[in-house]
Design an enzyme around this catalytic site. Structure first.
Site, PDB file in Angstrom:
ATOM      1  N   ASP A 175       0.941  -0.819  -0.485  1.00 36.82           N
ATOM      2  CA  ASP A 175      -0.510   0.026  -0.145  1.00 36.82           C
ATOM      3  C   ASP A 175       0.955   0.969   0.125  1.00 36.82           C
ATOM      4  O   ASP A 175       2.037   0.907  -0.024  1.00 36.82           O
ATOM      5  CB  ASP A 175      -0.727   0.001   0.886  1.00 36.82           C
ATOM      6  CG  ASP A 175      -2.060  -0.935   0.916  1.00 36.82           C
ATOM      7  OD1 ASP A 175      -2.667  -1.673  -0.121  1.00 36.82           O
ATOM      8  OD2 ASP A 175      -2.468  -1.276   2.532  1.00 36.82           O
ATOM      9  N   LYS A 221      -3.335   4.085  -3.761  1.00 36.04           N
ATOM     10  CA  LYS A 221      -4.668   5.153  -4.769  1.00 36.04           C
ATOM     11  C   LYS A 221      -3.209   5.484  -5.390  1.00 36.04           C
ATOM     12  O   LYS A 221      -2.315   6.011  -4.875  1.00 36.04           O
ATOM     13  CB  LYS A 221      -4.757   6.269  -3.314  1.00 36.04           C
ATOM     14  CG  LYS A 221      -6.294   6.856  -3.566  1.00 36.04           C
ATOM     15  CD  LYS A 221      -6.224   7.902  -2.425  1.00 36.04           C
ATOM     16  CE  LYS A 221      -5.954   8.989  -2.966  1.00 36.04           C
ATOM     17  NZ  LYS A 221      -5.542  10.926  -2.312  1.00 36.04           N
ATOM     18  N   MET A 276      -7.096   9.042  10.540  1.00 33.57           N
ATOM     19  CA  MET A 276      -7.745   9.121   8.644  1.00 33.57           C
ATOM     20  C   MET A 276      -8.468  10.742   9.648  1.00 33.57           C
ATOM     21  O   MET A 276      -9.883  10.874   8.888  1.00 33.57           O
ATOM     22  CB  MET A 276      -8.653   8.103   8.654  1.00 33.57           C
ATOM     23  CG  MET A 276      -7.802   6.652   8.612  1.00 33.57           C
ATOM     24  SD  MET A 276      -9.037   5.397   7.755  1.00 33.57           S
ATOM     25  CE  MET A 276      -9.137   5.136   9.032  1.00 33.57           C
TER      26      MET A 276
END
Ligand code: SAH
Length: 530
Positions: free
Chosen positions: A41, A63, A188
């Site tokens: 990741d 991402k 987050m």
């Protein structure tokens, strides 16, 4: 046990830690080194990936990748497919795989598919980022509990994008969360920060409660902004601080004033400096360690790699008749493991040295001798260079004495020449060679973007190899031009001279020609410059 089974695929769910590559666990590294495929990741430090074998397939599923459309289900399928083909698949996740990392779902998918898996917990950013900011999440006087909360109701471990806003946020039981523990830790949570601080105050947390956001915790670019529930939103906006960050709420935040260390310029003189260490990987660790504990980000560039020579005949013979040598001279730490290995292969041990005096070029070599062979050097010169070794040579009567000099294939002739001039019979035995390695693209890129602050050179060969590697690149001239704005740090005058021969003035020549001396010189250089 599992990893040893032949032809049986397996998934390793490994926590890569919060960033600092040193925070990967030993177990994580061990399994990573065995993996055929690494699926990783964002927020996994690139140096962690280096532990995987060069031929292992690396697949980025974070991402902003070409595969950013991979859903969690597709990632699960990817892991399972490769494992079913008999591959060892390392699934590397930031922090801990089971803390908001969706590791649980991946394990479930493996279980459902009958694919065996191993879970290696990691150091979670929830605790490590505050720790690197000097904030203990519990403290006898300030907090006896902590609670880790997601800023999103449900998340895929990637910043933004999949945020579930409004209704999901509304469904949370803020009355309970606000008092769930003394210390509240939000992951987050940057985007949702206004919402978080509003709800906490609404449900009775004092507006003066200290809050800190730790961005890129444990990374060299770590930044910390603190304030209170009342003003943190403004402060974050002013500082322009974005994700990834951990938000800590509670009295423990005050401890940072006293306990700040990692990003404290006074304690960490090299904090935030990116230093390229050009050494053979095998011998790089002590320099790398010393720089890291001073806060530097270290890029290891093995411009040279140590390769043992395959033919050990000569060395073996010499070791079997060590008695016949009055002295053995060890001129590099690289020689020690070779000797250790050959002694073992010949079923000998340190007693082979009982009649022979041992000279070591410097303290590091002497240490290696003590640690790997249990042998104390009889003589170590005050400066770790061949000239000092021979100038301070302790044996005034060398006529007819035999000296064994195992060393690199390509080395200067000073030692054997001067020993022979003293009347000694010198056997020079090449035991390893240094091989130049292709200049990694990442290094060139870092150079070109000006993000390398210093380069260390610990031997003339590292200068030569870096220069040779550079001259093979297409952008040679540009790279060389960039090199001039970087601090070039040489361990001593010989290495410094080699830099000059290539047309570069060394910025630093360490006064004390040791690794520690080099680190000291770098510290004072940056202290004066900043
Ligand atoms: N499994 C991870 C968390 C994944 S969720 C762990 O245990 O750490 C991703 C969130 O983790 C980010 O939004 C951020 O809040 C936090 N995070 C991860 N690494 C971080 C770091 N180095 N510094 C600050 N926050 C980090």
């Amino acid at each position: 046990m599992l990893e040893a089974e032949e032809n049986q695929g397996v998934v390793y769910l490994i926590g890569a830690g919060p960033g600092d590559p040193g925070l990967l666990t030993l177990r994580g590294r061990e399994l990573l080194m065995q993996a055929d495929i690494v699926v990783y990741d964002r927020l996994v430090h690139p140096a962690v990936l280096d532990y995987a074998r060069p031929e292992a397939l690396r697949i980025y599923v974070g991402k902003a990748s070409a595969r950013h459309t991979l859903t969690q289900e597709e990632i699960n399928a990817l892991l399972i497919r490769h494992a079913q083909e008999g591959k060892r698949v390392a699934r590397l996740k930031g922090g801990d795989p089971f803390v908001f990392g969706r590791g649980g779902e991946e394990a479930e998918a493996c279980r459902a598919a009958g694919v065996p898996y191993i879970v290696v917990p990691g150091i979670t950013s929830a605790i490590a980022a505050p720790a690197y900011a000097g904030i203990p999440v519990t403290h006898r006087d300030a907090a006896s509990s902590f609670c880790v909360i997601t800023g999103h109701e449900r998340d895929d471990g990637k910043e933004s994008g999949r945020r579930t806003t409004g209704s999901a946020e509304g469904r949370r039981d803020w009355a309970r969360l606000a008092h769930a523990a003394d210390t509240l830790i939000f992951l987050m949570g940057v985007e949702a920060l206004p919402e978080i601080v509003a709800r906490l105050q609404e449900h009775g947390r004092d507006p003066q409660t200290p809050v800190a956001l730790v961005q890129w915790g444990t990374w060299p670019q770590q930044r910390v902004v603190s304030g209170t529930l009342a003003d943190i939103v403004d402060r974050i906006r002013e500082a322009g601080l974005g994700p990834p960050a951990v938000c800590v709420v509670g009295e423990v935040v005050r401890l940072r004033e006293r306990l700040r260390w990692f990003d404290d310029p006074q304690r960490q003189p090299l904090f935030g400096k990116r230093i390229l260490v050009t050494r053979a990987r095998e011998q790089a660790s002590s320099l790398v360690e010393l720089l890291r504990i001073r806060g530097a980000e270290v890029l290891e560039y093995p411009t040279i790699r140590i390769e043992r020579l395959k033919d050990t005949n000569e060395l073996d013979k010499a070791l079997q008749s060590l008695n016949g040598y009055a002295w053995i001279v060890i001129t590099s730490v690289n020689t020690v493991p070779v000797i250790a290995e050959r002694l073992e292969a010949l079923q000998l041990d340190a007693r082979a040295f009982s009649m022979t005096k041992v000279a070591a070029i410097g303290p590091a070599t002497a240490n290696a001798l003590r640690e790997k062979l249990g042998i104390r050097a009889d003589f170590v010169p005050t400066e770790a260079v061949a000239e000092a070794l021979i100038d301070q040579w302790p044996d005034s009567e060398m006529r007819g004495k035999r000296v064994l000099l195992p060393r690199a294939r390509e080395a200067r002739e000073v030692l054997p020449e001067r020993l022979r001039a003293m009347g000694a019979i010198v056997d020079v035995i090449p035991v390893y060679e240094t091989v130049a390695v292709k200049l990694a693209e990442a290094v060139v890129e870092n150079l070109m973007t000006g993000s390398i602050d210093a380069i260390t050179f610990t031997a003339s060969s590292t200068v030569k190899n870096l220069m040779q590697a550079l001259s093979r690149g297409a952008d040679d001239l540009e790279v060389r031009a960039r090199l001039r704005s970087v601090c070039l740090a040489a361990i001593g005058p010989v290495t410094g001279q080699t830099l000059k021969e290539y047309g570069f003035e060394p910025t630093i020549v360490a006064e004390e020609h040791t690794i520690a001396g080099l680190v000291k010189a770098l510290e004072s250089y940056f202290a004066q410059r900043d």
